[in-house]
Design a protein around this motif. Structure first.
Motif, PDB file in Angstrom:
ATOM      1  N   ILE A 172       0.829  -1.199   0.000  1.00 18.18           N
ATOM      2  CA  ILE A 172       0.000   0.000   0.000  1.00 18.18           C
ATOM      3  C   ILE A 172       0.867   1.254   0.000  1.00 18.18           C
ATOM      4  O   ILE A 172       0.666   2.185  -0.805  1.00 18.18           O
ATOM      5  CB  ILE A 172      -0.943   0.007   1.217  1.00 18.18           C
ATOM      6  CG1 ILE A 172      -1.970  -1.118   1.115  1.00 18.18           C
ATOM      7  CG2 ILE A 172      -1.665   1.349   1.336  1.00 18.18           C
ATOM      8  CD1 ILE A 172      -2.815  -1.289   2.359  1.00 18.18           C
ATOM      9  N   LEU A 173       1.835   1.304   0.903  1.00 21.59           N
ATOM     10  CA  LEU A 173       2.725   2.467   0.987  1.00 21.59           C
ATOM     11  C   LEU A 173       3.544   2.631  -0.284  1.00 21.59           C
ATOM     12  O   LEU A 173       3.780   3.752  -0.751  1.00 21.59           O
ATOM     13  CB  LEU A 173       3.646   2.327   2.200  1.00 21.59           C
ATOM     14  CG  LEU A 173       2.957   2.308   3.572  1.00 21.59           C
ATOM     15  CD1 LEU A 173       3.973   2.059   4.678  1.00 21.59           C
ATOM     16  CD2 LEU A 173       2.204   3.616   3.810  1.00 21.59           C
ATOM     17  N   SER A 174       3.953   1.507  -0.870  1.00 19.94           N
ATOM     18  CA  SER A 174       4.789   1.562  -2.068  1.00 19.94           C
ATOM     19  C   SER A 174       4.010   2.080  -3.273  1.00 19.94           C
ATOM     20  O   SER A 174       4.561   2.789  -4.121  1.00 19.94           O
ATOM     21  CB  SER A 174       5.361   0.175  -2.371  1.00 19.94           C
ATOM     22  OG  SER A 174       6.202  -0.270  -1.335  1.00 19.94           O
ATOM     23  N   PHE A 175       2.734   1.749  -3.366  1.00 16.78           N
ATOM     24  CA  PHE A 175       1.936   2.234  -4.489  1.00 16.78           C
ATOM     25  C   PHE A 175       1.788   3.752  -4.448  1.00 16.78           C
ATOM     26  O   PHE A 175       1.682   4.406  -5.493  1.00 16.78           O
ATOM     27  CB  PHE A 175       0.564   1.563  -4.516  1.00 16.78           C
ATOM     28  CG  PHE A 175       0.519   0.329  -5.376  1.00 16.78           C
ATOM     29  CD1 PHE A 175       0.658   0.422  -6.755  1.00 16.78           C
ATOM     30  CD2 PHE A 175       0.349  -0.924  -4.815  1.00 16.78           C
ATOM     31  CE1 PHE A 175       0.619  -0.708  -7.556  1.00 16.78           C
ATOM     32  CE2 PHE A 175       0.310  -2.070  -5.615  1.00 16.78           C
ATOM     33  CZ  PHE A 175       0.453  -1.954  -6.986  1.00 16.78           C
ATOM     34  N   LYS A 176       1.792   4.339  -3.256  1.00 11.25           N
ATOM     35  CA  LYS A 176       1.722   5.791  -3.154  1.00 11.25           C
ATOM     36  C   LYS A 176       3.010   6.429  -3.672  1.00 11.25           C
ATOM     37  O   LYS A 176       3.004   7.564  -4.165  1.00 11.25           O
ATOM     38  CB  LYS A 176       1.472   6.204  -1.701  1.00 11.25           C
ATOM     39  CG  LYS A 176       0.112   5.766  -1.160  1.00 11.25           C
ATOM     40  CD  LYS A 176      -0.104   6.229   0.256  1.00 11.25           C
ATOM     41  CE  LYS A 176      -0.285   7.732   0.343  1.00 11.25           C
ATOM     42  NZ  LYS A 176      -1.530   8.195  -0.304  1.00 11.25           N
ATOM     43  N   TYR A 177       4.111   5.699  -3.579  1.00 13.61           N
ATOM     44  CA  TYR A 177       5.408   6.211  -4.018  1.00 13.61           C
ATOM     45  C   TYR A 177       5.714   5.823  -5.458  1.00 13.61           C
ATOM     46  O   TYR A 177       6.400   6.553  -6.181  1.00 13.61           O
ATOM     47  CB  TYR A 177       6.488   5.650  -3.083  1.00 13.61           C
ATOM     48  CG  TYR A 177       7.891   5.666  -3.629  1.00 13.61           C
ATOM     49  CD1 TYR A 177       8.651   6.838  -3.618  1.00 13.61           C
ATOM     50  CD2 TYR A 177       8.460   4.512  -4.157  1.00 13.61           C
ATOM     51  CE1 TYR A 177       9.943   6.847  -4.114  1.00 13.61           C
ATOM     52  CE2 TYR A 177       9.756   4.509  -4.655  1.00 13.61           C
ATOM     53  CZ  TYR A 177      10.490   5.685  -4.632  1.00 13.61           C
ATOM     54  OH  TYR A 177      11.765   5.689  -5.139  1.00 13.61           O
TER      55      TYR A 177
END
Length: 440
Positions: A298-303
């Motif tokens: 989830i956090l990686s998709f924001k980045y």
């Protein structure tokens, strides 16, 4: 009536005064459904192992699930284009999923668990396309990006909550009883959808999804294949004939690279839960590891979108493939050499990097590239070939995984998965200087 005029995709049906308000209030109605889906894959694998099954049995169950998912998505896609109704399909999907989850309480054999898991593939896929189309039908064109982002975040957050629910429940209850609250959540979405989801006054057909990058990528996130039409042998022949020519073979090379990626994913993902279970980790710890990977994703998709936007998408894809390959290879080494707390700590580093950061970057970069290389003249057949290759890769990877792990060891499976990613990166590398600059 469906909105089929191509001009409407620029600002679809904007002049319609009866258009549904732009608030996506119905997203909260489907949120519990994704809570229910979150831990199902991990639960099924652990339950098969608890019943005395081996990694081969897990492999066969996952393979059957993947096999059913391909015709399921084709079937429901064609149904979606013909009935022009969203709410009945979504409600039927949620309700039947709730019923199937409850039936796991009565499943006491590996065969029955595998069959129920395969049927879940059929029921859950029924809502995939209607939900994506509903976003496009209830929002203005200029708000699609934010609407899809909100929907994606809601789905991912729901699945993560479901995984942590698996952690909590496995601490207090036998594994089988985890399906009780999962069934309740799916049924709650059934009731909420009945109240919150209204039929849009204008509906789109499925090919609208591939007209917009955001809808296209979100649809592939739900399931990595889209069948606008059933691929024929001539479609494969036409696609592979282009390999003879440097200027036209780039799409086929890209598809082959993605094909190798999904074989690798099938190899690793099918065996990781049995591998951890073989090291005597509890169900609680395995659910926790899976939840950590989901949070990382989830956090990686924001980045990932920002990272890919700054780089050439193919260069970003290569970087992510190298990272994922390194993590898979190291997992193969440590699963062979270590156990206990050292293995758990290293897994909590390498697995989130592979399944979170590397996956998010590769997914974003590769699907942006697929979107741009689609041939407008043969869009349906091109997507059909792409989807068939991805589907076959997932089935092959999951099937091979169980046997390599059983006879050669988990470390061998993970190292083979790592090598497939190396070959995938080599094909992407070949594309960098050959893709027409007009695509970007």
């Amino acid at each position: 009536m469906p909105c089929t005029d191509e001009n409407t995709y620029a600002e679809p049906c904007e002049s319609n005064p009866s258009r549904i308000p732009t608030r996506l209030s119905w997203i909260s109605a489907v949120f519990p459904f994704y809570i229910a889906l979150g831990p199902v894959g991990t639960f099924v694998q652990l339950y098969i192992l608890e019943l005395g099954g081996s990694v081969v049995d897990v492999s066969l169950a996952v393979t059957l699930y993947n096999l059913v998912s391909i015709p399921s998505l084709m079937l429901w896609g064609f149904v979606t284009d013909r009935i022009y109704k969203r709410r009945p399909m979504i409600i039927a999907s949620f309700l039947s999923t709730s019923i199937l989850l409850t039936l796991f309480l009565a499943a006491r054999t590996i065969t029955s668990v595998s069959l129920l898991y395969a049927l879940l593939s059929l029921t859950t896929s029924a809502s995939t396309t209607p939900l994506n189309l509903l976003i496009m039908e209830t929002e203005k064109r200029k708000r699609w990006a934010s609407a899809f982002a909100r929907f994606s975040m809601s789905a991912s957050a729901g699945q993560t909550i479901g995984l942590f629910l698996g952690v909590a429940l496995s601490f207090h209850l036998p594994l089988t009883y985890i399906v009780i609250p999962l069934s309740f959540f799916s049924f709650a979405s059934t009731c909420l959808t009945f109240v919150a989801v209204k039929e849009p006054p204008i509906t789109f057909e499925r090919h609208a999804i591939v007209m917009d990058l955001h809808s296209f990528t979100e649809r592939l996130k739900a399931a990595p294949y889209i069948f606008l039409k059933t691929p024929r042998l001539t479609d494969f022949k036409r696609m592979f004939r282009t390999l003879k020519y440097e200027l036209t073979g780039y799409a086929t090379i890209l598809y082959l690279s993605i094909f190798l990626f999904y074989i690798s994913s099938g190899l690793f993902n099918t065996s990781i839960v049995p591998a951890l279970q073989s090291k005597n980790y509890s169900n609680l710890i395995i659910f926790f590891v899976t939840a950590v990977v989901m949070i990382a994703q989830i956090l990686s998709f924001k980045y990932a979108g920002h990272y890919v936007g700054k780089k050439h998408p193919l260069k970003a894809a290569i970087a992510s493939l190298i990272l994922r390959s390194a993590c898979y290879g190291l997992m193969g080494v440590i699963i062979y050499l270590t156990s206990g707390l050292p293995l758990l700590m290293l897994t909590l580093i390498l697995y989130p990097l592979a399944g979170g950061l590397a996956y998010a970057i590769y997914y974003t970069a590769s699907n942006i590239t697929v979107f741009h290389v689609l041939d407008d003249r043969h869009q349906g057949s091109s997507l059909g070939v792409y989807s068939a290759l991805v589907g076959f890769a997932m089935v092959a990877g999951s099937f091979i995984s169980g046997f390599t792990s059983f006879y050669l060891g988990f470390h061998t499976t993970f190292i083979i998965a790592s090598l497939f990613l190396v070959f995938s990166a080599m094909l992407i590398r070949r594309l960098i200087n050959h893709l027409p600059p007009t695509l970007w």
